[in-house]
Design a protein around this motif. Structure first.
Motif, short mmCIF file in Angstrom:
data_model
loop_
_atom_site.label_atom_id
_atom_site.label_comp_id
_atom_site.label_asym_id
_atom_site.label_seq_id
_atom_site.Cartn_x
_atom_site.Cartn_y
_atom_site.Cartn_z
N SER A 184 -2.72 -3.47 -4.69
CA SER A 184 -2.78 -3.88 -3.30
C SER A 184 -3.34 -5.29 -3.07
N GLY A 229 0.87 -1.17 0.05
CA GLY A 229 0.10 -0.06 -0.11
C GLY A 229 0.72 1.12 -0.11
N ASN A 255 -0.38 4.24 1.43
CA ASN A 255 -1.77 4.76 1.91
C ASN A 255 -1.77 6.28 2.38
N ASN A 296 -5.75 9.19 -4.61
CA ASN A 296 -5.99 8.25 -5.62
C ASN A 296 -4.89 8.04 -6.73
N SER A 341 -1.01 -1.48 5.93
CA SER A 341 -2.33 -0.24 5.99
C SER A 341 -1.63 0.88 6.47
N THR A 360 -5.60 1.11 2.13
CA THR A 360 -6.37 1.94 3.08
C THR A 360 -6.42 3.37 2.88
N GLY A 361 -7.22 4.13 3.64
CA GLY A 361 -7.12 5.71 3.50
C GLY A 361 -8.00 6.10 4.77
N VAL A 410 -10.26 3.04 -2.23
CA VAL A 410 -9.31 2.13 -1.37
C VAL A 410 -10.22 0.83 -0.87
N ALA A 428 -4.16 0.61 -3.70
CA ALA A 428 -5.80 1.17 -3.07
C ALA A 428 -5.85 0.19 -1.86
N GLY A 483 -7.30 -4.79 -0.40
CA GLY A 483 -7.48 -3.79 -1.18
C GLY A 483 -7.54 -4.15 -2.94
#
Ligand code: NAP
Length: 526
Positions: free
Chosen positions: A502, A302, A304, A450, A334, A457-458, A477, A455, A498
């Motif tokens: 991801s 990721g 993130n 983005n 993450s 976590t966020g 995400v 994609a 994800g």
């Protein structure tokens, strides 16, 4: 025709799933007593040799790998026997033999093995956590929560299999009745990372086993002692021989063999993007003697982002950004790697965040007063240091902490001036390096969030309901968090995983997960 055509054991009545309580805090009386005791007990067992486990038997090999304490690399945590080609083949053969009976064991009975395994892990939660403190440099809380997550996987997948194990009546058409049920795919290879050394391996193995697929488990070379806890647990619950096989060994040497084997039907992998893509590509090849199309369940890296909008709870944001970026040294798929702050609040917020970061203590994970510990090994240390050097050329370093001289430590680093075009705006660091980006407004922040291949976590901190709604739709995400940290997903309530680079869209700990390990069959009868 009725459902009774499928032989079924007596129904199993389990209480509803509840998540295992997470770490109660270092000041909890039970923790204060049990954790130091567990660490002391583990210390007495350091340096033991760990055999492979194949077909219900321990197998020792001449070759062993020293697994060391990252806070004190002179300290050997365990000597782990290493599988080569011969042992990997032995494990695949054992799994293939076990499949002939395991696939037809009633799903509810398979589920009960998992419930028993959860009970064993629960009783040993402090002991298993203490091993992670010493082998992976995990803080008490991080280690405890990892074991708790493993227990959750066992308990949850057990219940999921009972649900999915019941044949589904599909109704009738033209006087014919129909039902569907699931069968396991076949031999499963499970390849795990080191950063959630019990939970992730446990989750993937538990899912494969409960769905009827015997497992060849290759833990990460950096966490093979903790990986051996699964041998303890699955042996003690009395799984039939060959249903769970443990083959630690270098991924670079036995990885391709396991992935390429025509005996394998399903591969569950969690790790880096580069290894994941390699596995997907190789698993796509189908030699003449391969019986089935291989399925790859793949969770990868990721990059993130947390977005800070114009108005939000600053105190919570500081706490949660620091935790997301630097908890377990940023070594979580993450973890927050990019902090995107809108221009209007940037100059007010960022100095406060840096001031708070300066107060974080860095040192061995054995001391619960330390916020951050060592990274996993010398290779990770070198890679992360290269990114820290890059930070000074791509942006302006706002803070670079001191670190202990001995051990695989890297400085907690905060850099500003990063944009999506820069490497620090795109590449996974997997360490305690937080790149701050100044966006002109919320729309730009969302676009930047983005803008990577990943994609996973966020998070968004905002009091603007419209912006939160927009984020739900457009912050693309797998796991999005509103006004909280972007780490710490819980089984069942927050299925994790994800897409894009991801992962392949599978959600560990969610209601669809077990389906990836099975093939559906349909029966029709007039
Ligand atoms: P990694 O280097 O990709 O290793 C993962 C596993 O793959 C290890 O067991 C490794 O064995 C094995 N492996 C290496 N080369 C292989 C090959 N050619 N064929 C088959 N297997 C091979 O990843 P890691 O350093 O352990 O873990 C960190 C990465 O995992 C990060 O990118 C992180 O984001 C990701 N991750 C993702 C999730 C998620 O849920 N999306 C969760 C945790 C971690 P050796 O150890 O023997 O090399």
């Amino acid at each position: 025709m009725t459902r009774s055509r499928i032989p079924s054991a007596s129904p199993v009545d389990l209480p509803p799933f509840v998540n295992e309580p997470i770490f109660p805090g270092p000041d909890d009386p039970r923790v204060r007593q049990a954790f130091p005791l567990a660490i002391a007990q583990v210390r007495k067992q350091l340096g033991r040799t760990y055999p492979l486990y194949i077909d219900g038997r321990d197998i020792t090999t001449a070759a062993t790998l020293d697994s060391v304490n990252p806070a004190d690399p002179d300290q050997v945590v365990g000597k782990v026997c290493q599988a080569g080609t011969r042992e990997a083949e032995m494990a695949l053969d054992a799994a293939e033999r076990a499949l002939l009976t395991w696939r037809d064991v009633d799903p509810s009975q398979r589920a009960l093995y998992l419930v028993k395994a959860a009970g064993i892990a629960r009783n040993r939660i402090f002991q298993y956590s203490a091993w992670q403190v010493l082998e992976e440099g995990k803080q008490w809380a991080q280690a405890y929560n990892d074991v708790a997550e493993g227990i959750d996987f066992l308990e949850y997948y057990a219940r999921e299999m009972i649900r999915l194990g019941a044949p589904q009546d599909m109704g009738s058409y033209a006087d014919e009745s129909n039902f569907c049920f699931y069968q396991p795919k076949g031999v499963a290879v499970v390849i795990a990372p080191w950063n959630f050394p019990f939970a992730i391996g446990c989750g993937m193995c538990a899912a494969a086993i409960v769905t009827g697929n015997p497992v060849v488990f290759k833990p990460s070379s950096q966490s093979s002692v903790v990986g051996h806890h699964l041998v303890e647990v699955f042996r003690e619950v009395g799984l039939p021989d060959g249903v769970f096989n443990y083959v630690p060994g270098p991924g670079s040497q036995i990885g391709d063999l396991l992935v390429d084997s025509p005996k394998v039907a399903v591969i569950a992998f969690t790790g880096s993007m580069s290894v994941g893509l390699r596995i997907i590509e190789r698993a796509g090849r189908t030699p003449e003697n391969q019986a089935s199309v291989k399925k790859v369940i793949c969770e990868m890296g990721g990059k993130n982002a947390i977005i800070l909008d114009e108005e939000f709870d600053e105190e919570a944001a500081i706490r949660d950004v620091l935790y997301s970026a630097f908890g377990y040294q940023g070594q979580k798929c993450s973890a927050c790697s990019r902090l995107i702050v809108v221009d209007k609040v940037y100059d007010r917020f960022v100095p406060k965040l840096v001031a708070a970061a300066r107060k974080l203590r860095i040192g061995s994970a054995e001391d619960p007063g330390n916020y951050m510990g060592p990274v996993i090994d010398a290779k990770a240390q070198r890679t992360i240091m290269q990114y820290i050097d890059l930070a000074a050329t791509e942006g302006t370093v706002l803070y670079r902490s001191e670190v202990p001289a001995k051990g695989y430590y890297v400085p907690l680093t905060i850099v500003e001036g990063i944009t999506p075009q820069k490497r620090l705006g795109q590449e996974e660091v997997f360490g305690p390096v937080l790149s701050i980006m100044r966006a002109k407004d919320f729309d730009e922040a969302l676009r930047w969030a983005n803008s990577t291949r990943f994609a996973l976590t966020g998070a968004v901190f905002s009091r603007n309901e419209d912006h939160l709604d927009t984020a739900v739709r457009q912050f693309r995400v797998g796991n999005l968090y509103l006004n909280r940290a972007n780490v710490g997903a819980l089984v069942r309530v927050q299925p994790f995983g994800g897409f894009k680079m991801s992962g392949a869209g599978t959600k560990a700990g969610g209601p669809d997960y077990l389906l990836h390990f099975m093939d559906p069959r349909c029966v029709t009868e007039p």
